[in-house]
Structure formats: structure tokens, C-alpha cells
Design a protein around this motif. Structure first.
Motif, PDB file in Angstrom:
ATOM      1  N   GLU A 400      26.388  -7.259  -6.176  1.00 38.71           N
ATOM      2  CA  GLU A 400      27.120  -7.503  -4.939  1.00 38.71           C
ATOM      3  C   GLU A 400      27.533  -8.967  -4.833  1.00 38.71           C
ATOM      4  O   GLU A 400      27.263  -9.636  -3.835  1.00 38.71           O
ATOM      5  CB  GLU A 400      26.262  -7.121  -3.729  1.00 38.71           C
ATOM      6  N   LEU A 401      28.184  -9.495  -5.854  1.00 34.14           N
ATOM      7  CA  LEU A 401      28.646 -10.884  -5.808  1.00 34.14           C
ATOM      8  C   LEU A 401      29.668 -11.054  -4.691  1.00 34.14           C
ATOM      9  O   LEU A 401      30.605 -10.253  -4.567  1.00 34.14           O
ATOM     10  CB  LEU A 401      29.264 -11.284  -7.144  1.00 34.14           C
ATOM     11  N   PRO A 402      29.531 -12.072  -3.869  1.00 38.84           N
ATOM     12  CA  PRO A 402      30.452 -12.247  -2.733  1.00 38.84           C
ATOM     13  C   PRO A 402      31.819 -12.742  -3.185  1.00 38.84           C
ATOM     14  O   PRO A 402      31.961 -13.393  -4.224  1.00 38.84           O
ATOM     15  CB  PRO A 402      29.745 -13.307  -1.886  1.00 38.84           C
ATOM     16  N   ASP A 403      32.830 -12.436  -2.389  1.00 42.32           N
ATOM     17  CA  ASP A 403      34.185 -12.934  -2.647  1.00 42.32           C
ATOM     18  C   ASP A 403      34.425 -14.267  -1.953  1.00 42.32           C
ATOM     19  O   ASP A 403      35.305 -15.033  -2.356  1.00 42.32           O
ATOM     20  CB  ASP A 403      35.222 -11.918  -2.143  1.00 42.32           C
ATOM     21  N   ILE A 404      33.646 -14.531  -0.912  1.00 37.20           N
ATOM     22  CA  ILE A 404      33.795 -15.771  -0.131  1.00 37.20           C
ATOM     23  C   ILE A 404      32.414 -16.356   0.133  1.00 37.20           C
ATOM     24  O   ILE A 404      31.467 -15.631   0.460  1.00 37.20           O
ATOM     25  CB  ILE A 404      34.526 -15.498   1.206  1.00 37.20           C
ATOM     26  N   VAL A 405      32.292 -17.672  -0.016  1.00 38.36           N
ATOM     27  CA  VAL A 405      31.052 -18.375   0.287  1.00 38.36           C
ATOM     28  C   VAL A 405      31.403 -19.571   1.168  1.00 38.36           C
ATOM     29  O   VAL A 405      32.266 -20.382   0.817  1.00 38.36           O
ATOM     30  CB  VAL A 405      30.344 -18.874  -0.993  1.00 38.36           C
ATOM     31  N   ALA A 406      30.772 -19.643   2.335  1.00 37.45           N
ATOM     32  CA  ALA A 406      31.000 -20.750   3.274  1.00 37.45           C
ATOM     33  C   ALA A 406      32.487 -20.971   3.533  1.00 37.45           C
ATOM     34  O   ALA A 406      32.968 -22.104   3.594  1.00 37.45           O
ATOM     35  CB  ALA A 406      30.351 -22.029   2.750  1.00 37.45           C
ATOM     36  N   GLY A 407      33.223 -19.881   3.679  1.00 38.40           N
ATOM     37  CA  GLY A 407      34.638 -19.956   4.033  1.00 38.40           C
ATOM     38  C   GLY A 407      35.586 -20.226   2.887  1.00 38.40           C
ATOM     39  O   GLY A 407      36.801 -20.334   3.096  1.00 38.40           O
ATOM     40  N   GLN A 408      35.083 -20.322   1.665  1.00 42.17           N
ATOM     41  CA  GLN A 408      35.930 -20.585   0.500  1.00 42.17           C
ATOM     42  C   GLN A 408      35.872 -19.409  -0.470  1.00 42.17           C
ATOM     43  O   GLN A 408      34.814 -18.843  -0.720  1.00 42.17           O
ATOM     44  CB  GLN A 408      35.468 -21.861  -0.218  1.00 42.17           C
ATOM     45  N   SER A 409      37.028 -19.077  -1.035  1.00 42.02           N
ATOM     46  CA  SER A 409      37.094 -17.979  -1.998  1.00 42.02           C
ATOM     47  C   SER A 409      36.379 -18.334  -3.294  1.00 42.02           C
ATOM     48  O   SER A 409      36.439 -19.476  -3.762  1.00 42.02           O
ATOM     49  CB  SER A 409      38.555 -17.644  -2.318  1.00 42.02           C
ATOM     50  N   VAL A 410      35.692 -17.351  -3.871  1.00 43.48           N
ATOM     51  CA  VAL A 410      35.063 -17.505  -5.185  1.00 43.48           C
ATOM     52  C   VAL A 410      36.142 -17.272  -6.246  1.00 43.48           C
ATOM     53  O   VAL A 410      36.722 -16.191  -6.321  1.00 43.48           O
ATOM     54  CB  VAL A 410      33.900 -16.506  -5.364  1.00 43.48           C
ATOM     55  N   VAL A 411      36.409 -18.290  -7.060  1.00 44.43           N
ATOM     56  CA  VAL A 411      37.492 -18.193  -8.054  1.00 44.43           C
ATOM     57  C   VAL A 411      36.974 -17.915  -9.450  1.00 44.43           C
ATOM     58  O   VAL A 411      37.740 -17.511 -10.337  1.00 44.43           O
ATOM     59  CB  VAL A 411      38.359 -19.475  -8.064  1.00 44.43           C
ATOM     60  N   ASP A 412      35.682 -18.128  -9.687  1.00 45.98           N
ATOM     61  CA  ASP A 412      35.121 -17.847 -11.008  1.00 45.98           C
ATOM     62  C   ASP A 412      33.604 -17.769 -10.887  1.00 45.98           C
ATOM     63  O   ASP A 412      33.019 -18.259  -9.908  1.00 45.98           O
ATOM     64  CB  ASP A 412      35.515 -18.943 -12.013  1.00 45.98           C
ATOM     65  N   THR A 413      32.988 -17.161 -11.883  1.00 43.30           N
ATOM     66  CA  THR A 413      31.536 -17.002 -11.900  1.00 43.30           C
ATOM     67  C   THR A 413      30.998 -17.366 -13.280  1.00 43.30           C
ATOM     68  O   THR A 413      31.572 -16.965 -14.291  1.00 43.30           O
ATOM     69  CB  THR A 413      31.134 -15.553 -11.570  1.00 43.30           C
ATOM     70  N   VAL A 414      29.926 -18.131 -13.301  1.00 39.20           N
ATOM     71  CA  VAL A 414      29.255 -18.485 -14.556  1.00 39.20           C
ATOM     72  C   VAL A 414      27.868 -17.844 -14.530  1.00 39.20           C
ATOM     73  O   VAL A 414      27.120 -18.007 -13.564  1.00 39.20           O
ATOM     74  CB  VAL A 414      29.120 -20.020 -14.706  1.00 39.20           C
ATOM     75  N   SER A 415      27.542 -17.101 -15.587  1.00 41.10           N
ATOM     76  CA  SER A 415      26.264 -16.373 -15.609  1.00 41.10           C
ATOM     77  C   SER A 415      25.355 -16.824 -16.753  1.00 41.10           C
ATOM     78  O   SER A 415      24.594 -16.039 -17.308  1.00 41.10           O
ATOM     79  CB  SER A 415      26.523 -14.866 -15.709  1.00 41.10           C
ATOM     80  N   LEU A 416      25.429 -18.104 -17.106  1.00 41.73           N
ATOM     81  CA  LEU A 416      24.551 -18.647 -18.142  1.00 41.73           C
ATOM     82  C   LEU A 416      23.084 -18.560 -17.741  1.00 41.73           C
ATOM     83  O   LEU A 416      22.215 -18.326 -18.584  1.00 41.73           O
ATOM     84  CB  LEU A 416      24.888 -20.128 -18.390  1.00 41.73           C
ATOM     85  N   ASP A 417      22.818 -18.776 -16.460  1.00 38.06           N
ATOM     86  CA  ASP A 417      21.447 -18.822 -15.957  1.00 38.06           C
ATOM     87  C   ASP A 417      21.530 -18.524 -14.476  1.00 38.06           C
ATOM     88  O   ASP A 417      21.913 -19.380 -13.677  1.00 38.06           O
ATOM     89  CB  ASP A 417      20.861 -20.218 -16.215  1.00 38.06           C
ATOM     90  N   GLY A 418      21.191 -17.302 -14.091  1.00 38.08           N
ATOM     91  CA  GLY A 418      21.442 -16.902 -12.717  1.00 38.08           C
ATOM     92  C   GLY A 418      22.936 -16.752 -12.504  1.00 38.08           C
ATOM     93  O   GLY A 418      23.683 -16.377 -13.414  1.00 38.08           O
ATOM     94  N   TYR A 419      23.409 -17.085 -11.292  1.00 40.69           N
ATOM     95  CA  TYR A 419      24.845 -16.981 -10.994  1.00 40.69           C
ATOM     96  C   TYR A 419      25.354 -18.246 -10.322  1.00 40.69           C
ATOM     97  O   TYR A 419      24.823 -18.686  -9.305  1.00 40.69           O
ATOM     98  CB  TYR A 419      25.120 -15.755 -10.116  1.00 40.69           C
TER      99      TYR A 419
END
Length: 471
Positions: A400-419
Motif C-alpha cells: 500500500e505505497l502512498p501516492d502522496i506524502v505530506a502534500g507532495q506526489s511520490v514520483v519514484d521509489t527506491v527499495s534498496l533497504d526498506g522504502y
């Protein structure tokens, strides 16, 4: 034996689990790993054993030395509590089979632990620690005539000589113009880091340079809370710099007259940019996923690269070797440099930081860095989470990765260690499980100071929500 597990910094446990029986089983696991997995002949390769300033450390080190010698190894046991990197350097300097160090590093006083340093002195990777875990067992009983010897040794002088020579490769090590306040937080850096700085000519004002196994009742972690007195002492002595190590002195924090206690992000950026300021010096930076993108902007400006790795110094050491790194480190204050061992070294880097400050005050350097590359504002918090729930929290977050965090859109995700969630305005948050405590770690960075608290709040809410789902 499953209750003895090696994490990010080795095996760590609270008093009720850090028993002599368990310590001896860890010692046997290492002895068996060296002989059966590595094929080390005990009569040919000694093993170093060292320890930090905690109450139970000296006795635990003696027990480890006893188990190793009973397995046929000659053991070099330090003559006092010493910094982890000083002991680790002795492994390559003396061509040893490895080292065992009794330490819980920056953890609270109720913790202790055991760290294994392999023969190349790099932080042990999972293939090594998994093999040690597989061999953990009650100590074997060998005939006395097959036992090795236990002798005391002091590796401080050889480490000091190496630190001075290596620093001199990059910077002027005449620190006669520098006054430094050194805070050991009652740990193993006392009498080591301060004397190294003095040997380079610095005037050193000592603070908390007496041994206290309780570290004054605090975790010996050099963060703004633990170092609350340091800025005032720097000011009172009109000092140029404050330097602090954690309990086993493998990490470092600096304090400047204008900015106070600096984050590891800013120390990394300062030293790396100073290294690249010499036209004859080049090389990539190795940083963890939790460390600032300011490093990337500095590298790009100087035509070199940054390689991002998971949290844990073993991955920095691996990256330094793989990519011929110049400088590697993490936001928590662990660093190494080309020409040194693949272990974080708060003693050596104290000398590097002082040499950088001697040529130009760190506050002035940071003014230039922010003007050239832009400001950063970063922090981290911890959220309680039982060890058995950590994997489930990360899995729940992944689903359930969010699309928005603190009012800003999530533009990419790095999963090297956690998220790590990269946001539209250049900010980011990272959520990952701690490798040493029953907590989830949350890191955040933003170019705008007013955004930092909202990022940390939003990230904490995410962790709590996914933790509650798994209860």
C-alpha cells in the motif's frame, strides 16, 4: 541457538541475554567458522580480541579469548578498552585471521554485543555472519596441549601512524592553529582520538574523557541531545571545532561555532567536497540510501559519481572496493576513505575533519556549499516496533505505497533497504527496520526547513498505521 543473531553491527543483546554462556557460544561459532569454513590453521593465524568501556565487556572479552585459545588460536587481547577501528586496523596490519570485539557501539548501557571483523578488516557481510550463526554452539573441549596462548597487545601506535600518514596524503596535518573540544562521552575514544589530534599539533580541550560504563546514564550516541553541552563548551573556549565519538569510537560528530552539532549529512558533504577541491584528487562517493542527495550534487559538479547502497557499513565497504571509492559514509556518522580499511573509523575521520577545519572553517565551507548546491534540512526518528513485526510492516507498506506524502506526489521509489519515497519537490522519506533495536527508522530530507516536521509526522503516521495493521 536462533536467539543469537547477527544484525547490522554484529550480535547485540540486553543484559538478560548477554550471558557468559551465550558469549562463549559466539566465540565457538567464530572459531569453527575460521577453521572449517575459512580453512584457517589456528597455529598460523592469531585472532585479536578487544572490548569497549561497558561494565561487562572486559570479562566477556576474556571469555572469548579463552574459547579461541582452547580451539588452538593464539589470541592478542587488548590491554584496555579501545576503539573498534583501532582493533580492526590491527587485523590487516598484523595479518591476523580476524578479530572479535565486545561492543554495543552507540546502544544504551544495558546493551552489549560482539562484532566479528574478518581477515580483510571489512565489515562482515551476511554470508560471513550467516556462517558464524550456523556454527554457534557450546565450546568444544580440546586437549590442553593443543591450546593457543593469550597475550596482551596495544595496537594504538600503529593506527596513529597510519592515520597521520593517510590524512597527510590529502590534507596538511599541521593542526597547530586549531583548538578542538573533544567529547568521548565516557567511551573508548578517550586517550585515543584526543591524543591523535594533539600529536598533529592541535590544542585539545577534553570533555567526558573519563571511563563511565553507564555513559552518564545515556546511550553513547553523538546526537544533538547527547551533545547538548558541547556547543557551549566550544563557545566558552573560543574553540574552532568540537568533535565527539560514540561509545566504541567508530562514529564521529562535529560541532561548529556557528551551527552547533552538525548532522552526518553535512560532515560527509564537507569532507568530500574538500577532498575534491584538490585537482589531483578524484573518485566516487559511496553513500547509504539514508544519506543526503547533496553528495550527488557535489559529485556531479566535479565530474564523478555516487553509488547508493543499503544501510550498514558492510555495504559501504563493498561499494568502496567495487567502485574504487574515494570517500564512503552514512548519515549516522560512520565514514572511511580510500587507502583505509573497510570499517568506519571515527578516530581517523576526526583527524580528517580537523585538517579540513584547519585550512578553512567548516562553517565557511558550508556557507559555500549551500550557496553552490542548495540547502538541505534532514533528520530521523525512531518508532517502536517489535522485531517479529518488522518484516510484516515493510510488506504491508509495499502493498500500500502512498501516492502522496505530506502534500507532495511520490514520483519514484527506491527499495534498496526498506522504502525510500522520492517526492515532487525534491524531498524524500525513507522507512526501514533497525538492524540493532526493536524499532523502525524514519529518515527525511527536504530543501525547505519548514517542510521537515511535516515529512517526519507523515512518515511516522505511515509506520504506526502499518504496524497497527499487523498487531
Amino acid at each position: 541457538m536462533s536467539r543469537i543473531a547477527f544484525g547490522t553491527g554484529g550480535w547485540r543483546a540486553t543484559r538478560e541475554r548477554f550471558t557468559d554462556e551465550n558469549v562463549r557460544m559466539v566465540g565457538q561459532g567464530v572459531a569453527t567458522y575460521l577453521t572449517e569454513t575459512q580453512g584457517v590453521e589456528p597455529s598460523e593465524k592469531p585472532v585479536a580480541v578487544g572490548y569497549d568501556a561497558r561494565e561487562t565487556s572486559a570479562d566477556a572479552a576474556a571469555s572469548l579469548a579463552d574459547v579461541l585459545s582452547s580451539n588452538g588460536f593464539d589470541v592478542l587481547l587488548t590491554n584496555r578498552d579501545l576503539p573498534t577501528p583501532v582493533i580492526a586496523y590491527s587485523v590487516v596490519n598484523r595479518d591476523l585471521a580476524g578479530a572479535l570485539i565486545v561492543t554495543a557501539s552507540h546502544n544504551p548501557p544495558e546493551y552489549n554485543g560482539v562484532k566479528f571483523v574478518p581477515g580483510d578488516a571489512k565489515s562482515a557481510v551476511p554470508s560471513i555472519t550467516d556462517a558464524i550463526e550456523a556454527h554457534i554452539a557450546p565450546p568444544k573441549v580440546f586437549p590442553e596441549e593443543k591450546h593457543g596462548t593469550v597475550s596482551r597487545f596495544n595496537p594504538v601506535d600503529s593506527h596513529r601512524t597510519h592515520a597521520l600518514e593517510l590524512t597527510d596524503r590529502y590534507f596538511d596535518t599541521d593542526l597547530s592553529n586549531l583548538t578542538v573540544v573533544y567529547d568521548a562521552i565516557h567511551g573508548s575514544g578517550r586517550g585515543i582520538t584526543d591524543e591523535l589530534l594533539e600529536s598533529a599539533g592541535a590544542t585539545v580541550i577534553r570533555h567526558r574523557c573519563d571511563r563511565d560504563p553507564t555513559f552518564g546514564g545515556n546511550a553513547p550516541e553523538p546526537n544533538p541531545e547527547t551533545l547538548a553541552e558541547l556547543p557551549g563548551i566550544v563557545d566558552a573556549h573560543d574553540a574552532d571545532l568540537g568533535i565527539a565519538n560514540d561509545g566504541d569510537a567508530d562514529r564521529i560528530t562535529v560541532c561548529t561555532p556557528d551551527r552547533g552539532v552538525l548532522s552526518g549529512h553535512l560532515l560527509f558533504a564537507t569532507i568530500y567536497e574538500a577532498l575534491l577541491g584538490d585537482a589531483s584528487v578524484t573518485g566516487s562517493a559511496i553513500r547509504t540510501v539514508s544519506t543526503t542527495f547533496l553528495i550527488d550534487r557535489i559529485a556531479d559538479m566535479h565530474g564523478t559519481e555516487v553509488h547508493e547502497v543499503p544501510v550498514g557499513f558492510k555495504w559501504i565497504a563493498d561499494g568502496m572496493a567495487t567502485y574504487n571509492g574515494l570517500f564512503g559514509g552514512e548519515e549516522s556518522g560512520g565514514f572511511t576513505i580510500d587507502g583505509h580499511i573497510g570499517t568506519k573509523d571515527g578516530v581517523l575521520v576526526a583527524l580528517l575533519a580537523a585538517a579540513v577545519a584547519s585550512s578553512e572553517p567548516i562553517d565557511s565551507r558550508l556557507d559555500r556549499l549551500f550557496e553552490t548546491y542548495g540547502e538541505i534540512h534532514a533528520d530521523k526518528v525512531s518508532v517502536d516496533c517489535p522485531d517479529e513485526q518488522k518484516d510484516a510492516v515493510i510488506s504491508s507498506l509495499e502493498a500500500e505505497l502512498p501516492d502522496i506524502v505530506a502534500g507532495q506526489s511520490v514520483v519514484d521509489t527506491v527499495s534498496l533497504d526498506g522504502y525510500k519515497l522520492l517526492l515532487e519537490d525534491g524531498s524524500w522519506i525513507l522507512i526501514r527496520p533497525s538492524g540493532t533495536e526493536p524499532k523502525m527508522r524514519l529518515y527525511a530530507e527536504t530543501p525547505t526547513s519548514g517542510r521537515l516536521e511535516s515529512l517526519l509526522d507523515a512518515g511516522s503516521e505511515l509506520i504506526v498505521a502499518h504496524r497497527e495493521q499487523e498487531c
